[in-house]
Design an enzyme around this catalytic site. Structure first.
Site, PDB file in Angstrom:
ATOM      1  N   GLY A 103       0.830  -1.210   0.000  1.00 49.52           N
ATOM      2  CA  GLY A 103       0.000   0.000   0.000  1.00 49.52           C
ATOM      3  C   GLY A 103       0.860   1.253   0.000  1.00 49.52           C
ATOM      4  O   GLY A 103       0.619   2.190  -0.777  1.00 49.52           O
ATOM      5  N   THR A 125       7.689  -4.939   5.157  1.00 47.81           N
ATOM      6  CA  THR A 125       6.388  -5.548   5.453  1.00 47.81           C
ATOM      7  C   THR A 125       6.572  -6.974   5.951  1.00 47.81           C
ATOM      8  O   THR A 125       7.380  -7.725   5.384  1.00 47.81           O
ATOM      9  CB  THR A 125       5.464  -5.562   4.214  1.00 47.81           C
ATOM     10  OG1 THR A 125       4.401  -6.496   4.446  1.00 47.81           O
ATOM     11  CG2 THR A 125       6.163  -5.960   2.931  1.00 47.81           C
ATOM     12  N   ASP A 127       4.607  -9.248   5.511  1.00 48.50           N
ATOM     13  CA  ASP A 127       4.060 -10.157   4.500  1.00 48.50           C
ATOM     14  C   ASP A 127       5.077 -10.531   3.419  1.00 48.50           C
ATOM     15  O   ASP A 127       4.838 -11.452   2.634  1.00 48.50           O
ATOM     16  CB  ASP A 127       2.832  -9.533   3.830  1.00 48.50           C
ATOM     17  CG  ASP A 127       1.656  -9.427   4.781  1.00 48.50           C
ATOM     18  OD1 ASP A 127       1.647 -10.152   5.787  1.00 48.50           O
ATOM     19  OD2 ASP A 127       0.757  -8.609   4.525  1.00 48.50           O
ATOM     20  N   GLY A 170      -1.385 -12.313   7.680  1.00 50.15           N
ATOM     21  CA  GLY A 170      -1.286 -12.469   6.229  1.00 50.15           C
ATOM     22  C   GLY A 170      -2.669 -12.394   5.625  1.00 50.15           C
ATOM     23  O   GLY A 170      -3.327 -13.418   5.439  1.00 50.15           O
ATOM     24  N   ARG A 171      -3.107 -11.149   5.381  1.00 51.00           N
ATOM     25  CA  ARG A 171      -4.476 -10.985   4.865  1.00 51.00           C
ATOM     26  C   ARG A 171      -4.590 -11.476   3.432  1.00 51.00           C
ATOM     27  O   ARG A 171      -5.526 -12.158   3.064  1.00 51.00           O
ATOM     28  CB  ARG A 171      -4.892  -9.518   4.974  1.00 51.00           C
ATOM     29  CG  ARG A 171      -6.356  -9.300   4.721  1.00 51.00           C
ATOM     30  CD  ARG A 171      -6.830  -7.929   5.092  1.00 51.00           C
ATOM     31  NE  ARG A 171      -5.788  -6.930   4.981  1.00 51.00           N
ATOM     32  CZ  ARG A 171      -5.643  -5.915   5.829  1.00 51.00           C
ATOM     33  NH1 ARG A 171      -6.450  -5.790   6.849  1.00 51.00           N
ATOM     34  NH2 ARG A 171      -4.685  -5.034   5.649  1.00 51.00           N
ATOM     35  N   GLY A 185       7.838 -27.419  11.568  1.00 49.41           N
ATOM     36  CA  GLY A 185       7.493 -28.826  11.364  1.00 49.41           C
ATOM     37  C   GLY A 185       5.995 -29.075  11.491  1.00 49.41           C
ATOM     38  O   GLY A 185       5.564 -30.074  12.086  1.00 49.41           O
ATOM     39  N   GLN A 251       3.123 -10.399  15.989  1.00 49.42           N
ATOM     40  CA  GLN A 251       4.016 -10.682  14.853  1.00 49.42           C
ATOM     41  C   GLN A 251       4.569  -9.419  14.205  1.00 49.42           C
ATOM     42  O   GLN A 251       5.552  -9.464  13.482  1.00 49.42           O
ATOM     43  CB  GLN A 251       3.274 -11.493  13.791  1.00 49.42           C
ATOM     44  CG  GLN A 251       2.888 -12.861  14.287  1.00 49.42           C
ATOM     45  CD  GLN A 251       1.733 -13.436  13.475  1.00 49.42           C
ATOM     46  OE1 GLN A 251       1.939 -14.158  12.525  1.00 49.42           O
ATOM     47  NE2 GLN A 251       0.519 -13.116  13.851  1.00 49.42           N
TER      48      GLN A 251
END
Ligand code: F6P
Length: 318
Positions: A103, A125, A127, A170-171, A185, A251
């Site tokens: 963005g 970011t 992401d 994580g949209r 794992g 996060q």
């Protein structure tokens, strides 16, 4: 020669280290740096502070952004953009460094391409979805924060032989989910970019439980589904005892990892060098340890995360 630049940011770990690097590099060239408060919202309102060498002391190891940030819907309009340009011109800010994700970099591209403002983007970011750039600032910290939490969940999941559904951020993007599932794992991962079949997953869990495998960790990216809904469906279908955890905004915060601080230091420095040389409408980045620039127009396109190969490996290794 450029004499005054503005810096605008979003929010994630490592951004303060990038601001520090930009300010201190700019000081070397006698370029004044104005920190724009609250992102594009603050730019439209003219909220700014002058940043000197000492004003960025003691921030290399801190999360968040000292400049604060905000979602700025007004900047999506032409009126908002013109107001932002007016503020830059009125304050004799000759160029802008924008630190943020998709963005923010889209806004940067608009200012550069439509209004001819010299703008350099710095990818930051959790992401990690900036196209053409291997790693964005903040992504490494976010994955490590999530992984740390996940390791703790695994301890109790194994002890009590339970199925856990863990929701990560994580949209629109499964980056954190895939990284954490592989590094932790985990048995299953659900991401926005990939279809999944809940009955197939429940059958797998039931077959596993017949063979004695009761403990499962399923990662779900927030943009794919709610952990609570997935947990509910698995419970209904399998009759097993399920728990769910939403990791949420932890996060995006936290002390930046060494990797993020080093990346921020290098990219912040390179952004100043790049704007000094007269470049604009590009994003700086590091690929195979080389400093690169790519057009912002390319950086804001969807990034190919190699979802299938990650997914196959996660399933193979469970
Ligand atoms: O774009 C970064 C991101 O952290 C996404 O992973 C997440 O889905 C979204 O922002 C959350 O946004 P907000 O802080 O507005 O809830």
């Amino acid at each position: 020669m450029i004499k005054r630049i503005g810096v605008i940011t979003r929010d994630c770990a490592g951004i303060n280290a990038a601001i520090r690097s930009i300010v201190r590099t700019a000081c070397e060239y006698n370029i004044e740096v104005w920190g724009i408060l609250r992102g594009y919202e603050g730019l439209m309102k003219g909220e700014m502070i002058v940043l000197g060498h000492r004003s960025v002391s003691g921030i290399i190891n801190t999360g968040g952004t000292i400049l604060k940030t905000a979602r700025a819907t007004g900047f999506l309009t032409e009126e908002g953009q013109k107001q932002a340009v007016k503020v830059l011109k009125d304050n004799k800010i000759e160029g802008l460094i924008v630190i943020g994700g998709n963005g923010s970099l889209t806004g940067a591209h608009i200012l550069a391409s439509k209004y001819n403002i010299p703008v350099i983007g710095v990818p930051a970011t959790i992401d990690n979805d900036i196209n053409g750039i291997e790693l964005s600032i903040g992504a490494d910290t976010a994955v490590n924060v999530a992984l740390d939490a996940l390791d703790k969940i695994r301890d109790t999941a194994t002890s009590l032989e339970r199925v856990f559904v863990v929701e990560v951020m994580g949209r629109d993007c499964g980056y954190i989910a895939l990284q954490v599932a592989l590094a932790g794992g985990c048995e299953e991962v659900l991401v926005p970019e990939r279809d999944f079949n809940i009955s197939f997953l429940c059958d797998e869990i039931k077959k596993g439980s017949i063979k004695g495998k009761i403990s499962w960790i399923i990662i779900v990216a927030e943009g794919k589904a709610k952990a609570s809904d997935i947990a509910e469906k698995i419970k209904e279908n399998t009759g097993l005892d399920i728990r769910m955890v939403v990791l949420g905004h932890i996060q995006r915060g936290g002390r930046p990892t060494a990797k993020d601080r080093i990346l921020a230091a290098r990219l912040g420095n390179f952004a100043v060098e790049t704007i000094r040389k007269g470049f604009s409408d590009v994003c700086v980045g590091l690929n195979s340890d080389n400093l690169i620039t790519i057009p912002l127009e390319v950086a804001i396109q969807p990034k190919n995360l190699e979802i299938e190969s990650y997914y196959r490996l996660i399933k193979l290794l469970t």
